[in-house]
Scaffold this active site. Structure first.
Site, PDB file in Angstrom:
ATOM      1  N   CYS A 108      28.830  55.287 -16.883  1.00  0.00           N
ATOM      2  CA  CYS A 108      29.339  55.995 -15.730  1.00  0.00           C
ATOM      3  C   CYS A 108      30.111  55.045 -14.976  1.00  0.00           C
ATOM      4  CB  CYS A 108      28.331  56.706 -14.969  1.00  0.00           C
ATOM      5  SG  CYS A 108      28.897  57.335 -13.594  1.00  0.00           S
ATOM      6  N   CYS A 207      21.104  60.913 -12.926  1.00  0.00           N
ATOM      7  CA  CYS A 207      21.512  61.866 -12.267  1.00  0.00           C
ATOM      8  C   CYS A 207      21.772  63.110 -12.822  1.00  0.00           C
ATOM      9  CB  CYS A 207      22.699  61.430 -11.181  1.00  0.00           C
ATOM     10  SG  CYS A 207      24.321  61.676 -12.368  1.00  0.00           S
TER      11      CYS A 207
END
Ligand code: ATP
Length: 367
Positions: A108, A207
């Protein structure tokens, strides 16, 4: 590139206390700050932004918007779902299906926050992208290279997930929290500003899997491909059945669903045979590893062996090791003392005290 404004920064705002305080600090330093919440997580059937948890929940974006309003900075919610699926979620699932343990935060950072979001920043005329990470980026005046140093806040340092950033990325990144010595200090700044996110808990590890049940997450997406197989001992003798290799990681003891009359640990995963190898705790220690896709920060290439402190996972203690360059952008790492649960797919990251030297993806561990 010439038209980019060095006084302008796009800040990734997750609705948490760290990026909220980062907004304030950047503004105080005189930057023109633009807040952006990226919507990144999507489910095939339902839009999970509506849920109350996770970094991309509606409430997270609303928290970020409220902070931006209070600090009087422009704020946008932007859709990064499809690139996040391709670069982070698909990679994450594929690694598990091949018996490896991925680190989605590293992907990410490299492909979403410091590539896609950086491109968005440039398209808005901003030279910089910023985050609320605990990490320091400094320019070495002698070599003109950008270096990454551990944050001053002990226990909060996030540099492990940044070893593979390039010089081109680093020169466009600001991380204003790295110079602070504790999260408490950051919470206090938020309180003093009257930001209601001051007491929000820290975000959890992955997440896009708020309940942390990654096995169920992968099963739901890839159900048909998850095939039960054999637990074997270190000599290859069959001990029992496992639920599918995605459910196991090296070093794991809990949740094995098998009773051997003594503590058993996952010491290897053999995807070609769909086997999970169980052994004693001592079998989970390895002194050497091979890593690929190596990136160094203070220099481009490692020309001779180098003594470092190396970490084999985010939460591991750095341990003395020697890094030997190999062909094809790989290295061999030899630890002075064997390390527990050296896991293919995870990153090995090298430090010299506070300086991040580089790292790569663990391919295999041995001896
Ligand atoms: N969905 C998102 N949109 C925009 N930026 C994000 C998003 N998720 C994370 N970030 C950025 O990445 C940084 C690090 O993210 P991480 O998930 O580690 O959160 P954190 O350390 O708990 O920070 P925060 O308190 O700001 O949530 C954040 O401070 C923020 O700048």
């Amino acid at each position: 590139m010439n038209s980019l404004d060095k006084n302008k920064v796009v800040l990734g705002m997750s609705g948490g206390v760290d990026s909220s305080v980062a907004a304030y600090l950047l503004k105080k330093q005189g930057y023109e700050v633009i807040g952006v919440t990226m919507k990144v997580w999507q489910d095939d059937e339902e839009d999970n932004y509506e849920r109350e948890d996770g970094c991309c929940s509606l409430s997270a974006a609303e928290d970020a918007r409220r902070v931006a309003n209070k600090l009087d900075i422009p704020f946008y919610v932007m859709n990064f779902k499809s690139v996040f699926k391709e670069k982070v979620i698909d990679y994450f699932v594929d690694e598990y299906l091949h018996g490896r343990t991925p680190n989605p935060c590293i992907a990410c950072n490299k492909y979403i926050k410091f590539e896609e979001l950086l491109q968005k920043a440039h398209s808005l005329g901003a030279y910089y992208v910023a985050t609320g990470h605990y990490s320091r980026i400094v320019k070495d005046q002698k070599t003109n290279r950008y270096l990454i140093k551990k944050s001053l806040a002990k226990g909060k340092d996030q540099t492990y997930a940044m070893y593979n950033l390039t010089q081109d990325q680093l020169k466009h990144i600001l991380m204003p929290l790295g110079e602070y010595s504790s999260k408490e200090e950051i919470r206090n700044i938020a309180k003093s500003l009257g930001l209601d996110v001051a007491n929000k808990p820290d975000s959890q590890e992955i997440c896009f899997i708020p309940d942390n049940n990654y096995g169920r997450f992968i099963e739901k997406k890839e159900g048909a491909k998850i095939i039960p197989g054999n637990f074997v001992d270190t000599n290859g003798n069959i001990l029992g059945r496992h639920k599918g290799i995605i459910h196991y990681t090296i070093g794991q003891r809990k949740g094995l669903g098998i009773s051997l009359g003594k503590p058993a640990y996952v010491v290897d995963i053999i995807p070609e045979k769909n086997q999970v190898v169980l052994g004693d705790n001592k079998d989970a220690f390895k002194g050497k590893l091979i890593a690929k896709n190596i990136n160094f920060i203070p220099f481009d290439e490692l020309k001779s062996p180098m003594k470092v402190e190396a970490k084999v996972r985010y939460s591991a203690k750095p341990s003395v090791a020697t890094v030997y360059p190999l062909e094809e952008n790989r290295v061999k790492v030899e630890f002075d003392n064997p390390q527990r649960a050296v896991t293919p797919g995870q990153a090995v990251v090298f430090y010299n005290e506070n300086l991040l030297i580089g790292g790569g993806t663990i391919v295999k561990a041995f001896e």
